[in-house]
Design an enzyme around this catalytic site. Structure first.
Site, PDB file in Angstrom:
ATOM      1  N   CYS A   1      -0.582   4.026   2.097  1.00 34.85           N
ATOM      2  CA  CYS A   1      -0.051   3.876   3.540  1.00 34.85           C
ATOM      3  C   CYS A   1       1.377   4.196   3.856  1.00 34.85           C
ATOM      4  O   CYS A   1       1.624   4.756   4.885  1.00 34.85           O
ATOM      5  CB  CYS A   1      -0.595   2.257   3.955  1.00 34.85           C
ATOM      6  SG  CYS A   1      -1.763   1.764   3.339  1.00 34.85           S
ATOM      7  N   ASP A   2       2.301   3.760   2.898  1.00 34.58           N
ATOM      8  CA  ASP A   2       3.387   3.653   3.456  1.00 34.58           C
ATOM      9  C   ASP A   2       4.623   4.477   2.679  1.00 34.58           C
ATOM     10  O   ASP A   2       5.648   4.483   3.149  1.00 34.58           O
ATOM     11  CB  ASP A   2       3.874   2.011   3.682  1.00 34.58           C
ATOM     12  CG  ASP A   2       3.244   1.298   4.534  1.00 34.58           C
ATOM     13  OD1 ASP A   2       2.818   1.851   5.600  1.00 34.58           O
ATOM     14  OD2 ASP A   2       3.100   0.140   4.108  1.00 34.58           O
TER      15      ASP A   2
ATOM     16  N   CYS B   1       1.082  -1.295  -0.103  1.00 29.61           N
ATOM     17  CA  CYS B   1      -0.141  -0.098  -0.019  1.00 29.61           C
ATOM     18  C   CYS B   1       0.838   1.353  -0.026  1.00 29.61           C
ATOM     19  O   CYS B   1       1.327   1.605   1.018  1.00 29.61           O
ATOM     20  CB  CYS B   1      -0.890  -0.050   1.294  1.00 29.61           C
ATOM     21  SG  CYS B   1      -1.879   1.543   1.206  1.00 29.61           S
TER      22      CYS B   1
END
Ligand code: NAP
Length: 320
Positions: free
Chosen positions: A142-143, A139
């Site tokens: 997300c990261d 992701c």
């Protein structure tokens, strides 16, 4: 009292990620005492991430597993019963009440909220699995922000891969896209954006055969990847700080096949708001959403499904 009577509920939530827990919080506050079958590995995809920086309300970020623990506790506080059990079979044909089986239990409920999420597809390498959350991620949204001025690689050739690679260029100084063929399957417009981006280098006709890492204090840290040329079989290595896998997601809907309508990729179809093709069965989160796939959108969806389910139960006078 028969076992069936003991195990009958107003509503069962299937799935223990942000959508399922949020549905449970709302259903619990609505005095519906929901049962959540959260799955053996409760918590969903956030259990695989480290810091979550984009969930509103946490200005300093929160660890993914901690966020899920908090949501779970909040649901329990309002009367949800949560079991970490996988659902093995459902029968929505006769309901309500609908039947839901786990490995060793059977329940009935007048309404169901499906929130089983989707799972990222992985390459399946041992080194990749070991490093998920420590340099390997599925992701970018997300990261990605953890890779400011670093070098990352991303595997995939579809729209998700293009979108995630472009997103990563906001942070990383260089992004390799590793693709197993010499053509992307992504839409032309997304491909063009990738081709036009100077930070992206495409490595065609290659697959990742090993993620390379070394110890950094107590933690393992990604330092590179071993690649194999799919045409010649030659191997090579690249130095990277992180590896993103974007080879697709799979909605977790196997157990619902034949019970409710799904699209060709297996995502649950909803009709009236969050209601599925079966009246009384609702769905929320990544199991219906190929587009956004965020914890916050899943949570919002869980709220919607809970409101829809409780209104429906009330209208049908099915609350016990
Ligand atoms: P996808 O279209 O199925 O693409 C998956 C990619 O990963 C393909 O290029 C595939 O290679 C590669 N791949 C699969 N397994 C692999 C493996 N084991 N090793 C190496 N590479 C592998 O998946 P997606 O990109 O997640 O998209 C899913 C759907 O959502 C698509 O319909 C897409 O259009 C849509 N989507 C739309 C948007 C948007 O409109 N903004 C954004 C994201 C996704 P091959 O090409 O060789 O098969």
């Amino acid at each position: 009292m028969s076992t069936e009577a003991i195990n009958h509920r107003n509503v069962i939530v299937i799935g223990g990620g942000p959508a399922g827990y949020t549905a449970a919080i709302y259903l619990g506050r609505g005095e519906l005492s929901p049962l959540v079958l959260a799955g053996y590995q409760a918590g969903g995809q956030l259990m695989l991430t480290t810091e979550v920086e984009n969930f509103p309300g946490f200005a300093n970020g929160i660890q993914g597993p901690k966020l899920m623990e908090e949501m779970r506790e909040q649901a329990i506080k309002f009367g949800a019963e949560i079991l970490n059990e996988d659902v093995t079979e459902v029968d929505f044909s006769q309901g309500p009440p609908f039947r839901v089986k786990t490995y060793d239990k059977e329940f009935t409920a007048n309404a169901i909220v499906i929130a089983t999420g989707a799972s990222a597809k992985w390459l399946g390498l041992e080194s990749e699995q070991k490093l998920i959350g420590s340099g390997v991620s599925s992701c970018a949204t997300c990261d990605g922000a953890f890779y400011k001025d670093k070098v990352v690689a991303l595997v995939g050739g579809g729209d998700s891969a293009m979108e995630e690679a472009l997103f990563l260029t906001r942070y990383a100084k260089k992004v390799y896209i590793i693709h197993r063929r010499d053509k992307f399957r992504a839409s032309k417009i997304m491909q063009q954006r990738v081709f036009d981006n100077d930070k992206i280098e495409i490595i065609w006709n290659h697959v990742v055969t090993e993620v390379l890492s070394k110890k950094d204090g107590f933690l393992e840290k990604v330092i590179g990847a071993e690649l194999k040329n799919t045409q010649t079989g030659e191997t090579s290595t690249i130095e990277i700080d992180g590896l993103f896998i974007a080879i697709g997601h799979k909605p977790n809907t196997e157990i619902f096949k034949g019970q409710i309508e799904m699209d060709e990729l297996g995502y649950v179809k909803t009709f009236e708001h969050t209601m599925t093709s079966k009246e009384g069965v609702f769905a929320a989160g990544d199991v219906v959403d190929i587009r956004y796939r965020q914890a916050i959108t899943a949570a919002g969806d869980g709220c919607r499904a809970a409101i829809d389910a409780s209104r429906w139960l009330e209208e049908k006078e099915l609350i016990v």
